[in-house]
Design a protein around this motif. Structure first.
Motif, PDB file in Angstrom:
ATOM      1  N   ASN A  59       0.657  -1.287   0.039  1.00 18.51           N
ATOM      2  CA  ASN A  59      -0.032  -0.158   0.014  1.00 18.51           C
ATOM      3  C   ASN A  59       0.752   1.134   0.099  1.00 18.51           C
ATOM      4  O   ASN A  59       0.574   2.188  -0.647  1.00 18.51           O
ATOM      5  CB  ASN A  59      -0.906   0.059   1.219  1.00 18.51           C
ATOM      6  CG  ASN A  59      -2.259  -0.937   0.967  1.00 18.51           C
ATOM      7  OD1 ASN A  59      -2.376  -1.083  -0.039  1.00 18.51           O
ATOM      8  ND2 ASN A  59      -2.725  -1.155   2.158  1.00 18.51           N
ATOM      9  N   PHE A  64      -1.157   4.372  -1.096  1.00 20.89           N
ATOM     10  CA  PHE A  64      -2.590   4.456  -0.160  1.00 20.89           C
ATOM     11  C   PHE A  64      -2.211   4.702   1.094  1.00 20.89           C
ATOM     12  O   PHE A  64      -3.150   4.891   1.813  1.00 20.89           O
ATOM     13  CB  PHE A  64      -3.158   2.999  -0.411  1.00 20.89           C
ATOM     14  CG  PHE A  64      -3.514   2.654  -1.881  1.00 20.89           C
ATOM     15  CD1 PHE A  64      -3.788   3.682  -2.824  1.00 20.89           C
ATOM     16  CD2 PHE A  64      -3.317   1.461  -2.374  1.00 20.89           C
ATOM     17  CE1 PHE A  64      -4.087   3.389  -4.186  1.00 20.89           C
ATOM     18  CE2 PHE A  64      -3.715   1.093  -3.603  1.00 20.89           C
ATOM     19  CZ  PHE A  64      -3.949   2.087  -4.612  1.00 20.89           C
ATOM     20  N   ALA A  84      -0.766   9.037  -5.166  1.00 20.89           N
ATOM     21  CA  ALA A  84      -0.955   7.738  -5.572  1.00 20.89           C
ATOM     22  C   ALA A  84      -1.329   7.790  -7.037  1.00 20.89           C
ATOM     23  O   ALA A  84      -0.838   6.833  -7.897  1.00 20.89           O
ATOM     24  CB  ALA A  84      -2.083   7.060  -4.962  1.00 20.89           C
ATOM     25  N   HIS A  85      -1.857   8.970  -7.530  1.00 20.89           N
ATOM     26  CA  HIS A  85      -2.273   8.840  -8.769  1.00 20.89           C
ATOM     27  C   HIS A  85      -1.258   9.344  -9.828  1.00 20.89           C
ATOM     28  O   HIS A  85      -1.509   9.087 -10.960  1.00 20.89           O
ATOM     29  CB  HIS A  85      -3.484   9.674  -9.218  1.00 20.89           C
ATOM     30  CG  HIS A  85      -3.486  11.154  -8.856  1.00 20.89           C
ATOM     31  ND1 HIS A  85      -3.475  11.681  -7.658  1.00 20.89           N
ATOM     32  CD2 HIS A  85      -3.271  12.304  -9.827  1.00 20.89           C
ATOM     33  CE1 HIS A  85      -3.327  12.860  -7.544  1.00 20.89           C
ATOM     34  NE2 HIS A  85      -3.354  13.477  -8.947  1.00 20.89           N
ATOM     35  N   VAL A  89       3.218   3.273 -11.097  1.00 20.93           N
ATOM     36  CA  VAL A  89       2.769   1.574 -10.750  1.00 20.93           C
ATOM     37  C   VAL A  89       1.287   1.554 -10.546  1.00 20.93           C
ATOM     38  O   VAL A  89       0.632   2.440 -10.704  1.00 20.93           O
ATOM     39  CB  VAL A  89       3.139   1.515  -9.300  1.00 20.93           C
ATOM     40  CG1 VAL A  89       4.874   1.773  -9.080  1.00 20.93           C
ATOM     41  CG2 VAL A  89       2.393   2.176  -8.215  1.00 20.93           C
ATOM     42  N   ASN A  90       0.925   0.469 -10.907  1.00 20.51           N
ATOM     43  CA  ASN A  90      -0.489  -0.278 -10.805  1.00 20.51           C
ATOM     44  C   ASN A  90      -1.045  -1.381 -10.053  1.00 20.51           C
ATOM     45  O   ASN A  90       0.169  -2.302  -9.800  1.00 20.51           O
ATOM     46  CB  ASN A  90      -1.080  -0.520 -12.495  1.00 20.51           C
ATOM     47  CG  ASN A  90      -1.198   0.806 -13.000  1.00 20.51           C
ATOM     48  OD1 ASN A  90      -0.634   1.025 -14.325  1.00 20.51           O
ATOM     49  ND2 ASN A  90      -1.996   1.808 -12.749  1.00 20.51           N
ATOM     50  N   THR A  91      -1.863  -1.445  -9.637  1.00 17.16           N
ATOM     51  CA  THR A  91      -2.471  -2.326  -8.590  1.00 17.16           C
ATOM     52  C   THR A  91      -3.129  -3.350  -9.089  1.00 17.16           C
ATOM     53  O   THR A  91      -4.211  -2.891  -9.889  1.00 17.16           O
ATOM     54  CB  THR A  91      -2.596  -1.775  -7.357  1.00 17.16           C
ATOM     55  OG1 THR A  91      -1.600  -0.793  -6.973  1.00 17.16           O
ATOM     56  CG2 THR A  91      -2.795  -2.867  -6.142  1.00 17.16           C
ATOM     57  N   TYR A 110     -10.108   2.724 -18.510  1.00 17.23           N
ATOM     58  CA  TYR A 110     -10.336   3.639 -17.409  1.00 17.23           C
ATOM     59  C   TYR A 110      -8.656   4.632 -17.322  1.00 17.23           C
ATOM     60  O   TYR A 110      -8.756   5.820 -17.332  1.00 17.23           O
ATOM     61  CB  TYR A 110     -10.398   3.052 -16.144  1.00 17.23           C
ATOM     62  CG  TYR A 110     -10.961   4.062 -15.113  1.00 17.23           C
ATOM     63  CD1 TYR A 110     -12.172   4.460 -14.766  1.00 17.23           C
ATOM     64  CD2 TYR A 110      -9.920   4.453 -14.092  1.00 17.23           C
ATOM     65  CE1 TYR A 110     -12.686   5.541 -13.949  1.00 17.23           C
ATOM     66  CE2 TYR A 110     -10.185   5.505 -13.302  1.00 17.23           C
ATOM     67  CZ  TYR A 110     -11.471   5.855 -12.941  1.00 17.23           C
ATOM     68  OH  TYR A 110     -11.900   6.977 -11.974  1.00 17.23           O
ATOM     69  N   GLY A 111      -7.728   3.962 -16.897  1.00 13.50           N
ATOM     70  CA  GLY A 111      -6.619   4.607 -16.969  1.00 13.50           C
ATOM     71  C   GLY A 111      -6.209   5.425 -18.157  1.00 13.50           C
ATOM     72  O   GLY A 111      -5.441   6.402 -18.216  1.00 13.50           O
ATOM     73  N   ASP A 113      -8.145   6.421 -20.453  1.00 17.73           N
ATOM     74  CA  ASP A 113      -9.201   7.505 -20.590  1.00 17.73           C
ATOM     75  C   ASP A 113      -8.800   8.643 -19.751  1.00 17.73           C
ATOM     76  O   ASP A 113      -8.843   9.760 -20.190  1.00 17.73           O
ATOM     77  CB  ASP A 113     -10.438   7.249 -20.174  1.00 17.73           C
ATOM     78  CG  ASP A 113     -11.287   6.237 -21.128  1.00 17.73           C
ATOM     79  OD1 ASP A 113     -10.775   6.047 -22.217  1.00 17.73           O
ATOM     80  OD2 ASP A 113     -12.288   5.353 -20.834  1.00 17.73           O
ATOM     81  N   ILE A 114      -8.310   8.607 -18.643  1.00 13.14           N
ATOM     82  CA  ILE A 114      -8.004   9.487 -17.538  1.00 13.14           C
ATOM     83  C   ILE A 114      -6.528  10.240 -18.043  1.00 13.14           C
ATOM     84  O   ILE A 114      -6.541  11.326 -18.344  1.00 13.14           O
ATOM     85  CB  ILE A 114      -7.616   8.783 -16.293  1.00 13.14           C
ATOM     86  CG1 ILE A 114      -8.454   8.197 -15.535  1.00 13.14           C
ATOM     87  CG2 ILE A 114      -6.670   9.861 -15.499  1.00 13.14           C
ATOM     88  CD1 ILE A 114      -9.410   9.051 -14.794  1.00 13.14           C
ATOM     89  N   HIS A 115      -5.693   9.454 -18.912  1.00 16.07           N
ATOM     90  CA  HIS A 115      -4.812   9.759 -19.462  1.00 16.07           C
ATOM     91  C   HIS A 115      -4.774  10.560 -20.953  1.00 16.07           C
ATOM     92  O   HIS A 115      -3.873  10.766 -21.513  1.00 16.07           O
ATOM     93  CB  HIS A 115      -3.444   9.114 -19.622  1.00 16.07           C
ATOM     94  CG  HIS A 115      -3.126   8.786 -18.037  1.00 16.07           C
ATOM     95  ND1 HIS A 115      -3.143   7.538 -17.512  1.00 16.07           N
ATOM     96  CD2 HIS A 115      -2.334   9.746 -17.109  1.00 16.07           C
ATOM     97  CE1 HIS A 115      -2.702   7.516 -16.190  1.00 16.07           C
ATOM     98  NE2 HIS A 115      -2.067   8.757 -15.951  1.00 16.07           N
ATOM     99  N   ALA A 159      -4.679  -3.163 -15.127  1.00 13.94           N
ATOM    100  CA  ALA A 159      -3.543  -2.628 -14.713  1.00 13.94           C
ATOM    101  C   ALA A 159      -2.298  -2.723 -15.672  1.00 13.94           C
ATOM    102  O   ALA A 159      -1.741  -1.517 -15.748  1.00 13.94           O
ATOM    103  CB  ALA A 159      -3.275  -3.387 -13.407  1.00 13.94           C
ATOM    104  N   ASN A 162      -1.813   0.012 -18.575  1.00 17.80           N
ATOM    105  CA  ASN A 162      -1.217   1.473 -18.577  1.00 17.80           C
ATOM    106  C   ASN A 162       0.186   1.360 -18.612  1.00 17.80           C
ATOM    107  O   ASN A 162       1.173   2.270 -18.509  1.00 17.80           O
ATOM    108  CB  ASN A 162      -1.675   2.007 -17.181  1.00 17.80           C
ATOM    109  CG  ASN A 162      -3.142   2.135 -16.838  1.00 17.80           C
ATOM    110  OD1 ASN A 162      -3.774   2.817 -17.714  1.00 17.80           O
ATOM    111  ND2 ASN A 162      -3.560   1.131 -16.209  1.00 17.80           N
TER     112      ASN A 162
END
Lengths: 380, 356, 295
Positions: A59, A64, A84-85, A89-91, A110-111, A113-115, A159, A162
């Protein structure tokens, strides 16, 4: 994903400390001075019982949780300053944590789209990631329409799509049934090899750790007990804790009574164990490890053996058929239980029968005393 | 659909149920079949009778009295039209008495033949449908004027002064009542408060719209707000005298000199009354001057019984706002039923309330 | 007849009381109101059994000015009520959203206490609680006294009988209706989903927009519907705290039934309110259904 020259000190954790306040007010050390260096394309497993600090460490790397003190460098840049964002790294979560309101395609994308990855590129990469985990054409489905194993693969795809520098996996296989779990272990290992990125895998399942890892970090009470390859961890555990936690073990505690020709004779509560060692001195207290599979069975006559022959006399209490082998539960004269794994073909003995368990002195592992002491302290 | 059609054809029964449903009122159906016990069921405005009067009546006659209350004539009428039964005596305002007479809801009691009726002031036999008092017994009356805070407004005599207060930074309120507020607008234009002439109403509407920005609220919670000084003066009933008498240094009540409205309620027996003889007994009981006076003293409103007036304490009897002289009485107008004209009032009222 | 299984029969039996109850006490009156809205008003209340479309004409614009007069004022009132209801809904949402998150992160004991405090007002009458607000808001009331004592104001703020007072009162009355459904959906959110969103690169606001809001949307919708509908019809708060200077659709309906003696017009206004509410609510429900995972 081209495989660069694998940097040996890709992730460096220096003296990581983390304390928790329990509701009763006492302080618990979740991480107690962890030092760890991980290479760039390594499959590394954090192994330990619950509460050992392995999830806390994960974490903290994910962002986190925070560290009380200590440093973490990823690819030579400090990691802890980043929220964290922003961490590369991805979890993969134990519960998968798929977004229930999004379909599979949008979960995986999702990731991206965010980027702000362009739609065409995004769709291509989503499809690739899903293909990589063996799920094609499920983009339009909802997470609840998939089985646990499929959800697991989606979480994995989400995960890796990305292209993180490092993948964190928090007991991702614990909810799967045994067959699927074993299949996924292999697939994860292959995937890691294919991607060539560091996988940091957290588990309390030692079998899983042994199967997949390049190296295993055994944690206990917030401290590193041992870092090593599965072979080292299994055959040369650095502490009594490790030897007991990994695989089945027979441990004999006693004092060295005689040393000659590189062999040492240890008197463990009345029975004598021979081991190969140059370092031991007479009178030194010592613990010895013998794995169950290191025994060979000689039935019946105690008279046939000689004192030079490395063997333990015991009485068979129960013999359990487990497929290729029989597991024998025996008892030594001093009452200590012994477990032995014998080829079924050789295991024609009856409960109550006196048997001789032969072993190779070279197979006996001397558990280092210092580590043993500290392990005992922890246990106390 | 079949259910709907059959419901439409049996209109009478439906209208009862429907009114209940539409209004969300709980239908009241008192049992009229209690034979063993003598009962009387009153349906009155809230706080509009001295409880002691009822206690005395029960003590003297052994008749058990129940009291339900309403807060407007229309509410009472709507409930009765919706099928509420079991009530014996109601207390409609005179214009509602006229409505109910035309709807054939009221019992002819010949109460004017009862002993003591000669004490009833003829000026108060004002119901158009009952000029002789054959149906109902005049009960009580009062003016609707202004209650004000003497510490903020030393003296107040007219609507003119009342509506000028906001320009001095003092707050005023009107009652949240269609007829009363439009009534002021008509009075200020010198018109009759029952006018259904559209020009008269236009003038009244203009007057009210001009005042709207200066009016802090339309409310019945006038007394505590005036007493605390949050509001300097408010349009209110003569019942305010109850509080004026308790706190004469702060509060005062006045009938404005331009004139005002007055209300009067009469005590009527319903055609559907289950206990008509007990109702008659109650009316006769109330004709006794000392009972009537007891009620007036507690209610601090106007009496319609000249023998009772002589029994009132001097402070009440001689107060020109409670027992006004003839020239003031002449300036007080009583509401009449408007028939279809109520639609005009409804529109003025909606305009007034919607204006900012 | 044979085609009904035992289970189906049991289901019918179990549902029968609720269906009957709703049918008689909900659908029935609604139908009556729908019928009444097309009838002629009786002179002294009630209805005349003649078809009469001017009631709708009065509001919607085809009244000819002979029988009935068309007046834009009714649509204005409807719009204003909707505006106040919308403002109330948004403001209660604004108050409740952070509160729900905050409380959902509390200890079990803290949660229980807060939930108790939020439902506490239900134990007393709304009218009494609004009177308490009069005591707080009026010029000589607690709010002005405290601000004055603190030296923050030199003269009363004039809160009483203002639209501010109405909004305060409306928020106060409707906060529990918003909070409870919102809280139940906020509490259900798996913290791991928020972590997952962060992990995938979403900044806190993006996480809120893309994960938290969609997942709490059922609570937001339920709360909004529970607040919007009764606040649209509410006239007690505008009357008591706003000084009745502003007419709400609720006042208008009450006025038609109790003072103007025009039941059909009251029924018409109610029908128009119900229809517009149904349109809004079904629109929202449709949107939610589309975004929800089937489970």
């Amino acid at each position: 994903m081209s495989e660069r020259n694998s940097a040996p000190d890709f992730l460096k954790i220096k003296n990581a400390m983390r304390h928790f306040q329990t509701p009763e007010g006492s302080l618990v050390k979740a991480l107690d001075g962890i030092n760890l260096t991980i290479a760039q394309s390594e499959f590394i497993t954090l192994l330990g019982p619950s509460g050992c600090g392995k999830t806390t460490l994960l974490n903290i790397i994910a962002g986190f949780e925070r560290l009380d003190s200590g440093k973490i460098l990823l690819d030579n840049s400090p990691l802890l300053e980043l929220p964290a964002h922003k961490r590369p790294v991805n979890t993969v979560f134990q519960s998968y944590a798929l977004f229930p309101h999004l379909n599979i395609g949008d979960n995986v994308g999702y990731g991206l789209d965010i980027h702000g990855v362009a739609k065409q590129e995004r769709n291509k990469r989503v499809a690739e990631a899903l293909e990589m985990v063996g799920l094609q054409g499920v983009e339009k489905r909802r997470p609840t329409q998939l089985s646990g194993g499929q959800q697991q693969r989606v979480a994995l795809a989400r995960a890796i799509v990305n292209r993180p520098k490092m993948l964190l996996l928090d007991e991702p296989l614990s909810a799967l049934d045994r067959n699927l779990r074993m299949k996924m272990q292999i697939e994860l290992k292959n995937l890691q090899a294919e991607l060539g990125i560091c996988f940091l895998f957290v588990t309390h399942d030692q079998e899983e750790a042994l199967t997949m890892s390049d190296r295993i970090v055994v944690l206990n009470g917030g401290k590193v007990e041992q870092v090593g390859t599965p072979d080292e961890i299994y055959h040369r555990p650095a502490s009594r804790f490790v030897s007991e936690f990994i695989g089945e073990s027979n441990i004999f505690s006693g004092t060295v009574s005689r040393c000659e020709n590189g062999l040492a004779l240890v008197n463990a509560d009345g029975s004598e164990i021979v081991c190969q060692s140059q370092q031991l001195r007479v009178g030194q207290p010592v613990s010895l490890l013998l794995r169950p599979e290191h025994f060979q069975l000689v039935a019946g006559s105690p008279a046939s053996g000689t004192s030079s022959q490395a063997m333990i006399q015991a009485r068979l209490q129960q013999s359990v058929f487990i497929g290729r082998d029989h597991q024998l539960h025996c008892q030594m004269a001093n009452g200590q239980p012994i477990s032995a794994l014998i080829r079924s073909a050789m295991a024609a003995v009856q409960p109550g029968q006196a048997i001789e368990l032969h072993y190779d002195p070279a197979a006996v592992h001397v558990i280092p005393a210092a580590a043993q002491q500290s392990a005992d302290e922890e246990a106390a | 659909m079949k259910g709907l059609i059959s419901a439409v054809t049996s209109s009478k029964r439906l209208s009862k149920t429907a009114a209940l449903a539409c209004l969300g009122l709980s239908g009241l159906a008192l049992s009229s079949t209690t034979l063993a016990e003598q009962t009387l069921n009153l349906y009155n405005w809230g706080d509009y009778i001295n409880p002691e009067v009822i206690e005395r009546f029960t003590a003297e006659t052994g008749i058990k009295v129940t009291l339900d209350t309403y807060s407007s004539n229309e509410e009472m009428l709507a409930k009765l039209q919706a099928g509420a039964t079991g009530y014996d005596i109601i207390f409609p305002s005179v214009h509602m008495q006229d409505v109910m007479t035309s709807l054939n809801m009221l019992e002819k009691t010949n109460i004017n033949k009862a002993p003591g009726f000669e004490n009833i002031l003829k000026d108060h036999l004002i119901a158009e449908s009952d000029p002789k008092g054959e149906y109902c017994l005049p009960y009580a009356w009062g003016s609707v004027g202004i209650v004000y805070n003497k510490k903020l407004v030393p003296e107040l005599n007219s609507w003119q002064e009342f509506f000028a207060l906001p320009s001095q930074g003092k707050k005023i309120t009107l009652l949240d009542d269609m007829r009363e507020d439009i009534g002021i607008g008509l009075i200020m234009n010198g018109k009759n408060v029952n006018s259904t002439d559209s020009q008269d109403l236009k003038a009244a509407q203009q007057f009210l719209l001009d005042q709207k920005p200066n009016i802090s609220a339309l409310t019945y919670d006038t007394i505590p707000m005036v007493q605390s000084g949050d509001i300097a003066a408010g349009h209110y009933y003569v019942g305010a005298m109850m509080y004026v008498n308790e706190d004469p240094d702060t509060l005062a009540y006045v009938i404005p000199k331009e004139g005002a409205t007055m209300y009067q309620e009469d005590m009527c027996v319903l055609k559907s009354a289950p206990n008509k003889s007990n109702a008659r007994k109650f009316m006769e009981f109330f004709l006794q001057p000392e009972i009537s006076a007891m009620n007036t003293i507690q209610q601090t409103n106007g009496s319609v019984n000249k023998a009772a007036i002589s029994l009132l304490p001097a402070a009440m009897r001689d107060n020109p706002n409670m027992n006004p002289p003839v020239e003031t009485m002449e300036k007080l107008q009583v509401f009449k039923d408007l028939g279809k004209g109520i639609k005009l009032y409804d529109r003025v009222w909606t305009k007034f309330r919607t204006a900012s | 007849m044979k085609s009904f299984s035992r289970q189906q029969k049991q289901l019918v039996l179990l549902l029968a009381p609720a269906t009957l109850f709703l049918g008689i006490f909900f659908i029935g009156p609604l139908l009556i109101m729908a019928v009444y809205s097309f009838l002629e008003p009786g002179l002294y209340g009630g209805v005349e059994w003649n078809f009469y479309h001017w009631n709708y004409g009065r509001v919607l614009g085809w009244a000819d000015g002979f029988y009935e007069e068309f007046d834009l004022v009714y649509l204005e009132i409807l719009a204003r009520s909707a505006g106040l209801a919308l403002a109330t809904t948004l403001l209660t949402l604004l108050v409740c959203y952070p509160a729900a998150f905050w409380i959902s992160r509390m200890s079990t004991r803290g949660k229980a206490l807060c939930l108790f405090l939020i439902t506490l007002p239900f134990f007393s009458s709304m009218i009494i609680r609004l009177y308490a607000w009069i005591l707080i808001l009026r010029d000589s009331g607690f709010a002005n006294q405290i601000l004055d004592a603190l030296g923050l104001i030199s003269e009363p703020l004039g809160l009483m009988y203002s639209s501010t007072a109405v909004v305060i009162g409306m928020i106060y009355i409707f906060v529990p209706f918003m909070f409870l459904p919102l809280y139940s959906s906020v509490e259900k959110i798996d913290g791991k989903l928020i972590q997952a969103s962060q992990d995938l690169g979403a900044a806190p606001l993006t996480t809120f927009r893309k994960v938290i809001l969609p997942l709490t949307l059922p609570g937001v919708i339920a709360g909004s519907v529970l607040v919007f509908i009764p606040s649209l019809g509410n006239f007690v708060v505008p009357s008591m705290l706003g000084g009745a200077k502003v007419v709400m659709i609720g006042n208008l309906v009450e006025q038609q039934f109790l003072y103007a003696r025009n039941w059909p017009f009251g029924a018409t206004l109610s029908m128009l309110m119900i229809v517009s509410m149904l349109v809004i609510v079904s629109f929202y429900l449709f949107k939610v259904m589309k975004n929800q995972p089937q489970s």
